[in-house]
Motif scaffolding. Structure first.
Motif, PDB file in Angstrom:
ATOM      1  N   ARG A 179      86.198  65.484  26.114  1.00  0.00           N
ATOM      2  CA  ARG A 179      85.335  66.373  26.168  1.00  0.00           C
ATOM      3  C   ARG A 179      84.736  66.384  27.496  1.00  0.00           C
ATOM      4  O   ARG A 179      84.293  65.504  28.031  1.00  0.00           O
ATOM      5  CB  ARG A 179      84.133  66.239  25.097  1.00  0.00           C
ATOM      6  CG  ARG A 179      83.184  67.640  25.255  1.00  0.00           C
ATOM      7  CD  ARG A 179      82.155  67.386  24.278  1.00  0.00           C
ATOM      8  NE  ARG A 179      82.534  67.506  22.648  1.00  0.00           N
ATOM      9  CZ  ARG A 179      82.359  66.472  21.881  1.00  0.00           C
ATOM     10  NH1 ARG A 179      81.726  65.407  22.338  1.00  0.00           N
ATOM     11  NH2 ARG A 179      82.859  66.684  20.729  1.00  0.00           N
ATOM     12  N   LEU A 180      84.699  67.664  28.189  1.00  0.00           N
ATOM     13  CA  LEU A 180      84.224  67.753  29.704  1.00  0.00           C
ATOM     14  C   LEU A 180      82.938  68.317  29.589  1.00  0.00           C
ATOM     15  O   LEU A 180      82.685  69.230  28.890  1.00  0.00           O
ATOM     16  CB  LEU A 180      85.151  68.495  30.269  1.00  0.00           C
ATOM     17  CG  LEU A 180      86.691  68.029  30.513  1.00  0.00           C
ATOM     18  CD1 LEU A 180      87.729  69.083  31.266  1.00  0.00           C
ATOM     19  CD2 LEU A 180      86.860  66.863  30.938  1.00  0.00           C
ATOM     20  N   GLY A 181      82.119  67.828  30.341  1.00  0.00           N
ATOM     21  CA  GLY A 181      80.699  68.406  30.820  1.00  0.00           C
ATOM     22  C   GLY A 181      80.352  68.399  32.430  1.00  0.00           C
ATOM     23  O   GLY A 181      81.597  68.013  32.883  1.00  0.00           O
ATOM     24  N   ARG A 182      79.317  68.562  32.612  1.00  0.00           N
ATOM     25  CA  ARG A 182      78.993  68.849  34.036  1.00  0.00           C
ATOM     26  C   ARG A 182      78.988  67.204  34.720  1.00  0.00           C
ATOM     27  O   ARG A 182      78.206  66.442  34.418  1.00  0.00           O
ATOM     28  CB  ARG A 182      77.598  69.252  34.260  1.00  0.00           C
ATOM     29  CG  ARG A 182      77.385  69.556  35.816  1.00  0.00           C
ATOM     30  CD  ARG A 182      75.952  70.362  36.034  1.00  0.00           C
ATOM     31  NE  ARG A 182      75.535  70.376  37.431  1.00  0.00           N
ATOM     32  CZ  ARG A 182      76.164  71.178  38.122  1.00  0.00           C
ATOM     33  NH1 ARG A 182      77.224  72.070  37.903  1.00  0.00           N
ATOM     34  NH2 ARG A 182      75.725  71.408  39.557  1.00  0.00           N
ATOM     35  N   GLU A 183      79.751  67.111  35.635  1.00  0.00           N
ATOM     36  CA  GLU A 183      80.029  65.692  36.171  1.00  0.00           C
ATOM     37  C   GLU A 183      80.117  64.653  34.953  1.00  0.00           C
ATOM     38  O   GLU A 183      79.492  63.433  35.233  1.00  0.00           O
ATOM     39  CB  GLU A 183      79.005  65.368  37.065  1.00  0.00           C
ATOM     40  CG  GLU A 183      78.743  66.232  38.282  1.00  0.00           C
ATOM     41  CD  GLU A 183      77.871  65.938  39.479  1.00  0.00           C
ATOM     42  OE1 GLU A 183      77.295  64.683  39.186  1.00  0.00           O
ATOM     43  OE2 GLU A 183      77.863  66.470  40.273  1.00  0.00           O
ATOM     44  N   GLN A 184      80.968  64.978  33.962  1.00  0.00           N
ATOM     45  CA  GLN A 184      80.810  63.903  32.902  1.00  0.00           C
ATOM     46  C   GLN A 184      82.190  64.288  32.079  1.00  0.00           C
ATOM     47  O   GLN A 184      82.748  65.263  32.060  1.00  0.00           O
ATOM     48  CB  GLN A 184      79.770  64.289  31.804  1.00  0.00           C
ATOM     49  CG  GLN A 184      79.469  63.565  30.634  1.00  0.00           C
ATOM     50  CD  GLN A 184      78.398  63.760  29.892  1.00  0.00           C
ATOM     51  OE1 GLN A 184      77.259  63.541  30.340  1.00  0.00           O
ATOM     52  NE2 GLN A 184      78.615  64.129  28.547  1.00  0.00           N
ATOM     53  N   VAL A 185      82.873  62.994  31.455  1.00  0.00           N
ATOM     54  CA  VAL A 185      83.907  63.088  30.743  1.00  0.00           C
ATOM     55  C   VAL A 185      83.596  62.271  29.515  1.00  0.00           C
ATOM     56  O   VAL A 185      83.472  61.067  29.712  1.00  0.00           O
ATOM     57  CB  VAL A 185      85.188  62.605  31.543  1.00  0.00           C
ATOM     58  CG1 VAL A 185      86.309  62.548  30.645  1.00  0.00           C
ATOM     59  CG2 VAL A 185      85.513  63.331  32.764  1.00  0.00           C
TER      60      VAL A 185
END
Length: 219
Positions: free
Chosen positions: A197-203
């Protein structure tokens, strides 16, 4: 703990040297406090000495004329930089770039003293043992770049870093020696498959078993 005491703790081989040789090392040592993100050495630059990393770490990479980078290895406390040692041994300039990853404390041993220490069996064995280990790591890197798809390498990179990675697509691309647009496209594909799941500056890793299958060459 003093800088000299930290050096001895990180590199016990120095304690195996004769007292007179240790004194020569301490007298010739050049101590360097280097901030994060600083250039330590670069392509075509003369190698002035052998670096001992006491605190922090270096990232050694190869740069292409188009600006792309291929990370070769990291140097952490207690380890050696084989690019530096090979340049000193071969009397050649640097053929890679070294950048600090964090605030770093280095002890730089001048070339003349490095040459003297190679006459000491303990130090010579230390240098060449780590040299062999690093060459093996580089051979694995060459194998991965030459024979593995980029999606396999990205899946392998994501594994083993915890369930949630706080990292940008550009940082992942830098580690893989690729470009951000390609890595972003692959990550989007991973997300569509339910692997992450992708987020802002996050995996966030959702399916580690699926990533492992992909890293091993499966689909």
């Amino acid at each position: 703990m003093s800088d000299t005491a930290q050096l001895a703790a990180r590199y016990p081989v120095l304690d195996a040297l004769p007292p007179a040789v240790r004194a020569r090392v301490e007298a010739a040592a050049r101590w360097m406090h280097i901030p994060a993100g600083a250039l330590v050495f670069d392509d075509c630059q003369a190698c002035e000495g052998f670096p001992f990393v006491v605190e922090g770490s270096l990232r050694v990479l190869k740069c292409a004329p188009n600006g792309r980078e291929l990370p070769l290895y990291r140097v952490t406390p207690g380890e050696t930089c084989i690019i530096s040692s090979s340049c000193l041994l071969g009397h050649e300039d640097y053929n890679a770039r070294g950048i600090t990853e964090s605030d770093t404390l280095l002890m730089l041993l001048p070339k003349a003293v490095f040459d003297e220490l190679l006459g000491e069996p303990a130090f010579r064995g230390f240098v060449f043992h780590l040299f062999a280990e690093r060459i093996a790591d580089l051979m694995q890197l060459i194998e991965a770049v030459a024979f593995q798809r980029l999606d396999q390498r990205l899946a392998a990179l994501l594994l083993g870093k915890g369930q949630v990675l706080h990292v940008t697509h550009q940082q992942l691309a830098d580690e893989l020696g690729s470009v951000r647009e390609i890595v972003s496209r692959l990550l989007k594909g991973f997300a569509e498959q339910g692997l992450v799941r992708l987020g802002r500056e996050q995996v966030e890793i959702l399916d580690p078993a699926g990533l492992r299958r992909l890293a091993a060459g499966g689909h």
